[in-house]
Design a protein around this motif. Structure first.
Motif, PDB file in Angstrom:
ATOM      1  N   GLU A   1       0.804  -1.216   0.000  1.00 50.33           N
ATOM      2  CA  GLU A   1       0.000   0.000   0.000  1.00 50.33           C
ATOM      3  C   GLU A   1       0.840   1.269   0.000  1.00 50.33           C
ATOM      4  OE1 GLU A   1      -3.172  -0.356   2.853  1.00 50.33           O
ATOM      5  OE2 GLU A   1      -3.626  -2.375   2.180  1.00 50.33           O
ATOM      6  N   GLN A   2       1.803   1.306  -0.904  1.00 52.19           N
ATOM      7  CA  GLN A   2       2.641   2.485  -1.137  1.00 52.19           C
ATOM      8  C   GLN A   2       2.784   2.661  -2.642  1.00 52.19           C
ATOM      9  OE1 GLN A   2       6.466   2.614   0.805  1.00 52.19           O
ATOM     10  NE2 GLN A   2       5.715   1.509   2.577  1.00 52.19           N
ATOM     11  N   SER A   3       2.832   3.895  -3.077  1.00 53.08           N
ATOM     12  CA  SER A   3       3.055   4.230  -4.488  1.00 53.08           C
ATOM     13  C   SER A   3       2.114   3.480  -5.427  1.00 53.08           C
ATOM     14  CB  SER A   3       4.511   3.954  -4.877  1.00 53.08           C
ATOM     15  OG  SER A   3       5.381   4.720  -4.091  1.00 53.08           O
ATOM     16  N   GLY A   4       0.900   3.218  -4.971  1.00 51.98           N
ATOM     17  CA  GLY A   4      -0.098   2.566  -5.807  1.00 51.98           C
ATOM     18  C   GLY A   4      -0.042   1.051  -5.795  1.00 51.98           C
ATOM     19  N   PHE A   5       0.916   0.464  -5.105  1.00 51.13           N
ATOM     20  CA  PHE A   5       1.016  -0.992  -5.027  1.00 51.13           C
ATOM     21  C   PHE A   5       0.198  -1.505  -3.854  1.00 51.13           C
ATOM     22  CE2 PHE A   5       5.075   0.194  -7.048  1.00 51.13           C
ATOM     23  CZ  PHE A   5       4.970  -0.563  -8.209  1.00 51.13           C
ATOM     24  N   GLY A   6      -0.545  -2.584  -4.085  1.00 51.87           N
ATOM     25  CA  GLY A   6      -1.316  -3.190  -3.011  1.00 51.87           C
ATOM     26  C   GLY A   6      -0.496  -4.186  -2.210  1.00 51.87           C
ATOM     27  N   SER A   7       0.331  -4.957  -2.921  1.00 55.25           N
ATOM     28  CA  SER A   7       1.122  -6.009  -2.276  1.00 55.25           C
ATOM     29  C   SER A   7       2.501  -6.095  -2.902  1.00 55.25           C
ATOM     30  CB  SER A   7       0.434  -7.371  -2.440  1.00 55.25           C
ATOM     31  OG  SER A   7      -0.812  -7.394  -1.797  1.00 55.25           O
ATOM     32  N   ILE A   8       3.411  -6.663  -2.123  1.00 59.36           N
ATOM     33  CA  ILE A   8       4.747  -6.984  -2.627  1.00 59.36           C
ATOM     34  C   ILE A   8       4.946  -8.484  -2.449  1.00 59.36           C
ATOM     35  CG2 ILE A   8       5.823  -6.357  -0.425  1.00 59.36           C
ATOM     36  CD1 ILE A   8       8.350  -5.583  -2.044  1.00 59.36           C
ATOM     37  N   ILE A   9       5.407  -9.123  -3.503  1.00 52.54           N
ATOM     38  CA  ILE A   9       5.721 -10.544  -3.472  1.00 52.54           C
ATOM     39  C   ILE A   9       7.239 -10.646  -3.520  1.00 52.54           C
ATOM     40  CG2 ILE A   9       5.519 -12.751  -4.664  1.00 52.54           C
ATOM     41  CD1 ILE A   9       2.844 -11.692  -5.798  1.00 52.54           C
ATOM     42  N   THR A  10       7.810 -11.272  -2.507  1.00 50.02           N
ATOM     43  CA  THR A  10       9.252 -11.447  -2.424  1.00 50.02           C
ATOM     44  C   THR A  10       9.568 -12.887  -2.779  1.00 50.02           C
ATOM     45  OG1 THR A  10       9.305  -9.833  -0.624  1.00 50.02           O
ATOM     46  CG2 THR A  10      11.260 -11.212  -0.928  1.00 50.02           C
ATOM     47  N   LEU A  11      10.301 -13.085  -3.874  1.00 50.38           N
ATOM     48  CA  LEU A  11      10.694 -14.430  -4.275  1.00 50.38           C
ATOM     49  C   LEU A  11      11.914 -14.847  -3.471  1.00 50.38           C
ATOM     50  CD1 LEU A  11      10.224 -14.202  -8.142  1.00 50.38           C
ATOM     51  CD2 LEU A  11       8.574 -14.834  -6.386  1.00 50.38           C
ATOM     52  N   LEU A  12      11.878 -16.063  -2.929  1.00 47.10           N
ATOM     53  CA  LEU A  12      12.921 -16.518  -2.017  1.00 47.10           C
ATOM     54  C   LEU A  12      13.869 -17.555  -2.622  1.00 47.10           C
ATOM     55  CD1 LEU A  12      10.723 -16.995   1.160  1.00 47.10           C
ATOM     56  CD2 LEU A  12      12.172 -15.030   0.612  1.00 47.10           C
TER      57      LEU A  12
END
Length: 115
Positions: free
Chosen positions: A10-21
């Motif tokens: 919820e920053q800069s228009g993004f709802g989610s961040i997906i972090t690939l591990l």
């Protein structure tokens, strides 16, 4: 073994961040396996740091399809502001085993771990 993390951004228009591990799994294969609850036309940020390194291909911007899958037909590599970069690094820091076993050089691993 988990291959990714999903966090609200919820920053800069993004709802989610997906972090690939998992750097051993092909990025597209991992992304095709992800299903999320569709929340309108949500814009996603994908962090591939541990898979592709600290370069211009680190962050991918795309959308969530209506069926909860990630739109892999239309995406862009993007640069992010310092707030998002800090948040992305904080997420990666919570996964020290994946960080240590990533493709990153030891100096970059140490830099992220100590930030």
């Amino acid at each position: 073994m988990k291959q990714y993390l999903i966090n609200r951004l919820e920053q800069s228009g993004f709802g989610s961040i997906i972090t690939l591990l998992d750097y051993k799994t092909q990025i597209s294969r991992c992304l095709k396996s992800i299903r999320m609850f569709p929340n309108g036309a949500e814009k996603l940020l994908i962090d591939t740091l541990l898979c592709s390194g600290m370069n211009e291909y680190r962050f991918i911007e795309t959308n969530l399809n209506e069926d909860g899958t990630i739109n892999l037909d239309k995406y862009d590599y993007v640069s992010v502001d310092d707030n998002i970069l800090k948040k992305a690094n904080e997420i990666v820091k919570t996964q020290p085993i994946f960080l240590e076993n990533s493709i990153l050089p030891k100096a970059q691993i140490r830099n992220i771990a100590e930030s």
